[in-house]
Each structure stands twice: as structure tokens, then as C-alpha cells.
Design a protein around this motif. Structure first.
Motif, PDB file in Angstrom:
ATOM      1  N   ALA A   1       0.825  -1.211   0.000  1.00 57.37           N
ATOM      2  CA  ALA A   1       0.000   0.000   0.000  1.00 57.37           C
ATOM      3  C   ALA A   1       0.861   1.265   0.000  1.00 57.37           C
ATOM      4  CB  ALA A   1      -0.946   0.011   1.202  1.00 57.37           C
TER       5      ALA A   1
ATOM      6  N   VAL B   1       1.007   3.586  -3.186  1.00 52.32           N
ATOM      7  CA  VAL B   1       0.017   4.637  -3.373  1.00 52.32           C
ATOM      8  C   VAL B   1       0.553   5.957  -2.816  1.00 52.32           C
ATOM      9  CG1 VAL B   1      -2.317   5.393  -2.764  1.00 52.32           C
ATOM     10  CG2 VAL B   1      -1.872   2.980  -3.284  1.00 52.32           C
ATOM     11  N   LEU B   2       1.249   5.887  -1.688  1.00 50.47           N
ATOM     12  CA  LEU B   2       1.773   7.111  -1.073  1.00 50.47           C
ATOM     13  C   LEU B   2       2.889   7.726  -1.910  1.00 50.47           C
ATOM     14  CD1 LEU B   2       1.827   6.336   2.742  1.00 50.47           C
ATOM     15  CD2 LEU B   2      -0.036   7.033   1.246  1.00 50.47           C
TER      16      LEU B   2
ATOM     17  N   LEU C   1       1.084   9.689  -4.449  1.00 54.09           N
ATOM     18  CA  LEU C   1       0.418  10.858  -3.859  1.00 54.09           C
ATOM     19  C   LEU C   1       1.409  11.963  -3.507  1.00 54.09           C
ATOM     20  CD1 LEU C   1      -2.275   9.158  -1.665  1.00 54.09           C
ATOM     21  CD2 LEU C   1      -2.681  10.997  -3.287  1.00 54.09           C
TER      22      LEU C   1
ATOM     23  N   ILE D   1      -2.298   3.863 -10.698  1.00 52.27           N
ATOM     24  CA  ILE D   1      -2.862   4.645  -9.593  1.00 52.27           C
ATOM     25  C   ILE D   1      -2.763   6.138  -9.908  1.00 52.27           C
ATOM     26  CG2 ILE D   1      -2.518   5.319  -7.176  1.00 52.27           C
ATOM     27  CD1 ILE D   1      -1.526   2.364  -6.779  1.00 52.27           C
TER      28      ILE D   1
END
Lengths: 166, 166, 166, 166
Positions: free
Chosen positions: D89, D92-93, D96, D116
Motif C-alpha cells: 500500500a 500509493v503514497l 500521492l 494509480i
């Protein structure tokens, strides 16, 4: 055809627990299942495993939200095991899974889960668990139950007063 | 007493879907339930909802792993709704929930889930979904099924060959 | 050429704070920057903003780990803003970012962060923050500092005794 | 006093890379730093390490968002290392963190990050990276650059056209 969704209760507590805590947790699990509630937890041993054992023996359904990536870390009484790989952040998901939280004993992990639940506005019922006091002398809003029966009964009443959905 | 845990299949696809995709998804859901498999998905509409409808109509169990915090975002065919509040990172959990992944159509979100599954070494079965080619000309290892029946049958065979546990 | 990495301290506390807490937080931020430490926080207002203001005014570097997806939620004293979209789970990342934690006042969110830090074995220094007692009567291991100067000095000593790296 | 925040670019690519990819990545890192941009990445080896080396040699700032809990997993050219414990996960960061994404080569992890980014509406610039085609024959919207200079120049133009903030 539209499913009526069953309420979910998050049961939290330490992965290493005393015989008394296990007995309480097993009873909590059984009583939740008898009321048709789904039990969500962190999926591991100790209090989590005892609560799941109680729920499964009473014909209930259990969800284990695991910190790691391996299904085999789930205790043997988990119906649905969800590996997350999120390590500590998975605690937040355990709390989010339930409409109400029951905390039994527990260490720092349990304290963090209680605090997250309260932060989200969820009701927390405690059985011999943490007490916490903020800098102004106000206590964390944990309902202190004396028995597993009281814990489940209070949790159920919190759910009914919330109504269905959220 | 020790629970025999049912296999879980992740079904992924867009929240906005065509009638053909919905028909495929519903059939996939039904066939998974008939084989005693649990369906995990992102819990929302489109392909996810159609697959859950099929599973529930066949007496199956469905798990919806939601991006937001609100239970009410779950589609009406979700047995167990898990709010995560993780937004995009919740896609990873949808993939981790299943032992195998079935992808139906889908946009960028579905492509990210397919890639995460392959990265983790999970098998992916596709029904009219993405194709992807890396810089050396190698294609992403997606099994392209022609029908829902083939998709479920291949997914089931992947699970048996993995054996229980992981 | 190999970078010598600066120590990072996580500063936590409520998004709504009193003038006294803001004064303490600003001083903590300034002192951390003067010692060449990086300040990590949740990136929002209140204690977080006051601490960042102090750090930036002293020429320091600040990292804001945001709960949402929008950069614009960062307070104006954040050097590096990291949107996470993880909502409550982002608290765990704030704690993981620092080698030591300084807690100033705070509500349930702060209590959850303190508990996560202790669970991970990180040292926590408190300035008028929570006290918590477990079911055996043991208190959570928070070092209670009386002044910002003491808080930063103790935090620095915890980092030196840990040595570099983890 | 109000900080003017520097733009952040996410650089993604495999942890095991070829000498050509490393040379491209190092140049991308250097050019980003020369334009005053912060480089965010997954913090590990391969393309990530080469890009960070280029950035640091040009006096830039690098952020490494790590999948595990251990700071020591960061490559030696990371200014700010953020352990997340989120395993997959964390990808995703990484996405971002940047206002724009530059992808260099890469395996399934990189493909998931590209997807993503596109799902979030972020621009992606590719250097010999994945191509992906959906079920209707539409290609994923990756700008294919021929050189590191073009990649950085296009990334910079995407940031200016977005304006500050998001």
C-alpha cells in the motif's frame, strides 16, 4: 432481494492473555454470535482467538484483519481472514470494521485502538481494560462493564440506539 | 473443532460498467458461490455490485472493502462491509483478500489492482480486461478467459494447485 | 558521497489548541530546528502548525503527513507536504516518521498516537498530555517534561542513546 | 512569513535496474534538483537510488517512502526517510507525494503506480516504461519521453500548467 446486513462488533485485546481474559473473551464471542452479530478482530491469538472460538462454537461468523501478508497467521476460528500487510495501521481497520468496540484487558496496541475508536465517535465497552485521563483531568469515555454479559448487552444497546447503517 | 476456511476470490472491475460486463460479473459471482467460494471486492457499484448480486442469489458470502468510512457506501449485496478510510490504498487490500483475482473490464483502478496482484505473485484471470506490455516487450501475465464459466473454472484450478493456506 | 541523515522528531497534539499549547509547541519546533532536527507532524493546524512555525522561523525543515488527498490542507509552515488519503491510519505514519515523539496536550487522536509509539517501542516525551493506566495499574511509559526546553533536551538524549539508524 | 513550497516529482521504477536505466534515472534526479524540485520515491535501490544520487549530487532534496518499518532500508541518498510498514500500500503514497510522476522502466510494481497515478488524474511521463491497452483498445495516457531531459522538461510543464496547490 436486498440483504439485511448483520451488525459487526470489534473485539480487541492482547495477543498474549491470561486464563481469565480468555474466559471473558470466549464468553463475549459466544454471546455476540447468539445475538446474530459478526465478530471482527485482529485475527491473531490471545483474546482474539478466545473470542473467535466462542463465536464459532455458537455458530457465528468471524472476520480477522491481519497485520501481515500471510493467511496462515490467522487463528483457527477465523471464518474470513483478511491479510493487509499494513502492520500497525491495520489496527485502525479493526476498529472501523465494527459499529461498537469491546476491549478486554490489553496492552499499548489495545490502548491505541480504544483511542482511535473514541476519536471516530464509536462507543467503547471495556472489561478490565485501560483508563486514560487527559491534561484537563477528563477521562476517556470507556463504558466499564463488570461481566461479559454486561459488555455484550451494553454493546447491543449502543448499536440499536445508533440505528442501522452507520 | 477447527474451521475449514473457504477460499476467497477477489473480483475487480469498474464502478461504472456496461450491461455485458454486468451480465458477466453476475455469472462469475453466481458460479463462485456455487463452488462454495467467498467473493471479495471493493464493495461499490458496477461490476462489483453485479458480481455480489450473483453470489448472494446463489446463497454465497460477499465481502466489500470500501474506500471510505461510511458503511452505507456498500452495495446492497454485501454480506460484510468493511469501511477502511484508506481511499486509493484500499485497492491493495481488495487484492490481498483473495487467493486469486478475476478482472472484468475496468479502468485505471482495475489496472492498478491487476498489477499489484501480479507483483504479489497472485494469478489473475481476465474477462475483456487490460493488456499491458513492459519496456522489453513482455506481456503482463493475465490469463484471458472467454466466458464467465472459463474464468471461474480457471480461478478454481489456480486455487487447488496452490493448495490451502497461502 | 554519502548523506548523513538528520534525526526526525514527531510532534503530536490537537488540531485545536490553547494559546499556552501553541506557545509550547512553537518553542519545541524552534529548539528542534536549532539542534538540526527535522520535525514531522500531521501537517494540520493547532499544535502542529505552531510547532512548524517555530521550526521554520529557526531555519528548520518540516514534514506534514496529511490525512487527506489535498496538498492545500497543509499548514503554511510545512516544507514537504505528503497527502496520504489514509484518514485515521495516517496517524501511524506520523509516529513512524520520527525516532522519538513529543506529545503536547491533545485529544483522542493524540492518545492513539502515543499508544502506537509505545507499542513500537519508541520513546514518548509529554508536555501536559495524557496519562493512561492499564488493568494491572501500570502507567503508560510517557516521560513527563515540565518545559519545552526539557522536552527537546530529553528527546535529543533518547535519540543519541539509540544511536543512528533505527 | 509564509513558506513557498517547492514542487515534488515522484520518480518510480524497479529496484533492480540496468546500467542504462540507472544512467537515465541519475540524470532525471539531477535535472529535477537543478530546477529546485523535490524528488519523492520508494526509497530503495535500483532506479530509486540512481535518481536520488543524481538529485543529491546536484544539491537537491529527496524523500523515500519505505514499504517496511526500518529506516536502514533507505538508500544512502535519501534526505528524509519515511518508514510506513504498509508494504504494497506504500506505493500509493509514493504517487500521492508528487504533483507529477516520472516512470523509468519498471516491473509490476511500477505498472501499479502508473495506473494509480492515472486513476487520480495525475500526469505520468514515461522513459521506456509500460504501455497498457484497455478492453476497448484505448491506451493508458502515458507521455512517452525519449530522453531524461525531455522527461523532466515535460514534467515541469505539467506542473506549471496545474498551477500551485494541487
Amino acid at each position: 432481494m436486498n440483504l439485511e446486513r448483520k451488525p459487526v462488533v470489534s473485539v480487541i485485546g492482547a495477543g498474549e492473555s491470561s486464563p481469565e481474559q480468555d474466559a471473558d473473551a470466549e464468553k463475549v464471542g459466544r454471546l455476540l454470535a447468539e445475538r446474530g452479530m459478526i465478530l471482527a478482530c485482529g485475527g491473531r491469538g490471545g483474546v482474539m482467538q478466545a473470542a473467535c472460538r466462542g463465536a464459532i462454537q455458537a455458530g457465528g461468523l468471524t472476520v480477522g484483519i491481519l497485520p501481515g501478508l500471510d493467511l496462515r497467521d490467522a487463528n483457527p476460528y477465523i471464518t474470513i481472514a483478511l491479510p493487509t500487510g499494513l502492520s500497525h495501521a491495520r489496527n485502525v481497520l479493526v476498529i472501523l470494521a465494527g459499529q461498537v468496540v469491546i476491549a478486554i484487558g490489553g496492552g499499548y496496541g489495545t490502548l491505541s485502538e480504544i483511542a482511535i475508536a473514541l476519536k471516530m465517535g464509536k462507543k467503547v465497552v471495556g472489561l478490565n481494560t485501560w483508563r486514560a485521563e487527559d491534561h484537563r483531568g477528563a477521562y476517556a469515555d470507556i463504558y466499564e462493564a463488570d461481566t461479559p454479559e454486561e459488555a455484550v448487552s451494553v454493546a447491543a444497546s449502543f448499536i440499536s440506539s445508533n440505528g442501522p447503517g452507520e
